[in-house]
Design a protein around this motif. Sequence first.
Motif, PDB file in Angstrom:
ATOM      1  N   ALA A   1       0.813  -1.222   0.000  1.00  0.00           N
ATOM      2  CA  ALA A   1       0.000   0.000   0.000  1.00  0.00           C
ATOM      3  C   ALA A   1       0.845   1.270   0.000  1.00  0.00           C
ATOM      4  O   ALA A   1       0.312   2.369  -0.180  1.00  0.00           O
ATOM      5  CB  ALA A   1      -0.928  -0.002   1.214  1.00  0.00           C
ATOM      6  N   ASP A   2       2.145   1.130   0.191  1.00  0.00           N
ATOM      7  CA  ASP A   2       3.035   2.293   0.263  1.00  0.00           C
ATOM      8  C   ASP A   2       3.407   2.757  -1.151  1.00  0.00           C
ATOM      9  O   ASP A   2       3.944   1.986  -1.946  1.00  0.00           O
ATOM     10  CB  ASP A   2       4.309   1.926   1.038  1.00  0.00           C
TER      11      ASP A   2
ATOM     12  N   LYS B   1       5.620  -3.132  -6.982  1.00  0.00           N
ATOM     13  CA  LYS B   1       4.343  -3.633  -6.459  1.00  0.00           C
ATOM     14  C   LYS B   1       4.106  -5.089  -6.826  1.00  0.00           C
ATOM     15  O   LYS B   1       3.595  -5.868  -6.009  1.00  0.00           O
ATOM     16  CB  LYS B   1       3.200  -2.765  -6.978  1.00  0.00           C
ATOM     17  N   ASP B   2       4.470  -5.488  -8.038  1.00  0.00           N
ATOM     18  CA  ASP B   2       4.248  -6.873  -8.468  1.00  0.00           C
ATOM     19  C   ASP B   2       4.994  -7.858  -7.574  1.00  0.00           C
ATOM     20  O   ASP B   2       4.446  -8.896  -7.164  1.00  0.00           O
ATOM     21  CB  ASP B   2       4.681  -7.056  -9.920  1.00  0.00           C
ATOM     22  N   LYS B   3       6.258  -7.534  -7.274  1.00  0.00           N
ATOM     23  CA  LYS B   3       7.047  -8.413  -6.407  1.00  0.00           C
ATOM     24  C   LYS B   3       6.447  -8.477  -4.997  1.00  0.00           C
ATOM     25  O   LYS B   3       6.422  -9.537  -4.360  1.00  0.00           O
ATOM     26  CB  LYS B   3       8.493  -7.907  -6.320  1.00  0.00           C
ATOM     27  N   ILE B   4       5.987  -7.323  -4.510  1.00  0.00           N
ATOM     28  CA  ILE B   4       5.425  -7.277  -3.151  1.00  0.00           C
ATOM     29  C   ILE B   4       4.135  -8.090  -3.091  1.00  0.00           C
ATOM     30  O   ILE B   4       3.907  -8.858  -2.143  1.00  0.00           O
ATOM     31  CB  ILE B   4       5.170  -5.822  -2.723  1.00  0.00           C
ATOM     32  N   GLU B   5       3.294  -7.939  -4.100  1.00  0.00           N
ATOM     33  CA  GLU B   5       2.037  -8.695  -4.123  1.00  0.00           C
ATOM     34  C   GLU B   5       2.299 -10.194  -4.218  1.00  0.00           C
ATOM     35  O   GLU B   5       1.562 -11.005  -3.644  1.00  0.00           O
ATOM     36  CB  GLU B   5       1.168  -8.213  -5.282  1.00  0.00           C
ATOM     37  N   GLU B   6       3.360 -10.561  -4.940  1.00  0.00           N
ATOM     38  CA  GLU B   6       3.752 -11.966  -5.015  1.00  0.00           C
ATOM     39  C   GLU B   6       4.142 -12.473  -3.624  1.00  0.00           C
ATOM     40  O   GLU B   6       3.785 -13.585  -3.219  1.00  0.00           O
ATOM     41  CB  GLU B   6       4.923 -12.112  -5.983  1.00  0.00           C
ATOM     42  N   ALA B   7       4.869 -11.613  -2.872  1.00  0.00           N
ATOM     43  CA  ALA B   7       5.275 -11.988  -1.521  1.00  0.00           C
ATOM     44  C   ALA B   7       4.061 -12.075  -0.600  1.00  0.00           C
ATOM     45  O   ALA B   7       3.985 -12.960   0.270  1.00  0.00           O
ATOM     46  CB  ALA B   7       6.277 -10.965  -0.976  1.00  0.00           C
ATOM     47  N   VAL B   8       3.102 -11.156  -0.766  1.00  0.00           N
ATOM     48  CA  VAL B   8       1.869 -11.194   0.030  1.00  0.00           C
ATOM     49  C   VAL B   8       1.130 -12.505  -0.210  1.00  0.00           C
ATOM     50  O   VAL B   8       0.643 -13.151   0.734  1.00  0.00           O
ATOM     51  CB  VAL B   8       0.961  -9.990  -0.319  1.00  0.00           C
TER      52      VAL B   8
END
Length: 266
Positions: A163-164, A171-178
């Motif tokens: 969300a930051d 964002k794609d990498k972060i969403e993958e981690a989520v």
Amino acid sequence: VAMPDQFHYDVVMEALKNDQHVLCVKPLVLKYVQAVEIEKLENRRATRERDFQLALESMDKKAKDLTEAQAFDEAQKAYETGAPWMRARVAAARKDVIAGLKQKAAEWAAEQKELQQKKEAEAKARQELQAREDLRKAASEAAEAAVVGESDKAVEILGRMAADARFAPMKDKIEEAVASAKLLRATDATLVTATGVEGEGRKAVVPDGAAAAVLDTLPPVVRSIYLIRAGDPLTAQAQLKKAEGQLLGDALAARVQPSEEQRKIE
């Protein structure tokens, strides 16, 4: 003025009105009153010429000071003051100077624009570097939370990162981690139910026996977390090599760097 005497007055007056110097053959005019009018006009012209020269000197000084201060646009404006007749003469008298100031102003503006772009690029690079460092730290915290069985916390940390706005390019990498953290949380819940683990053991649950078969169905990142919990960092590393470039995978890989003794055993 060398023409019949009766034409002297008109020609001389017209010449003076157009700021011309006049040399006239004798007689100047045929009437005294005409001579007086010529004298008055010449005095006014001389006064205006003196005023013009004084004004021009003042403009030159102001323009010079502003030029030294690199205020080239303001230096140009120094030559745009005074009455309309004066501005026209100034523009003609200082045509080359004004053109030079315009050129310097354009060059100065280009230099300032380039400098500003450089500063903005440097600031952006610093921000990106700081964002990457903050992302690395947050990913490490999420990885640690995942390993000790706090998958809810891992999801929360990664969710904040997603969300930051600073991390928008990643964002794609972060969403993958989520997604990996959420899968871990769901798998933990399933294993707790299947194994009937109670108390503190409910956190960092490790599948064994028949439940261990679930590992084969998990993606490398999630599987490596269970291997780390089970005290098998070398096998976990092998799984993490399949997940190189993934945010959570890289954070886990940095966490389980083997010791020299472990490397020798491997």
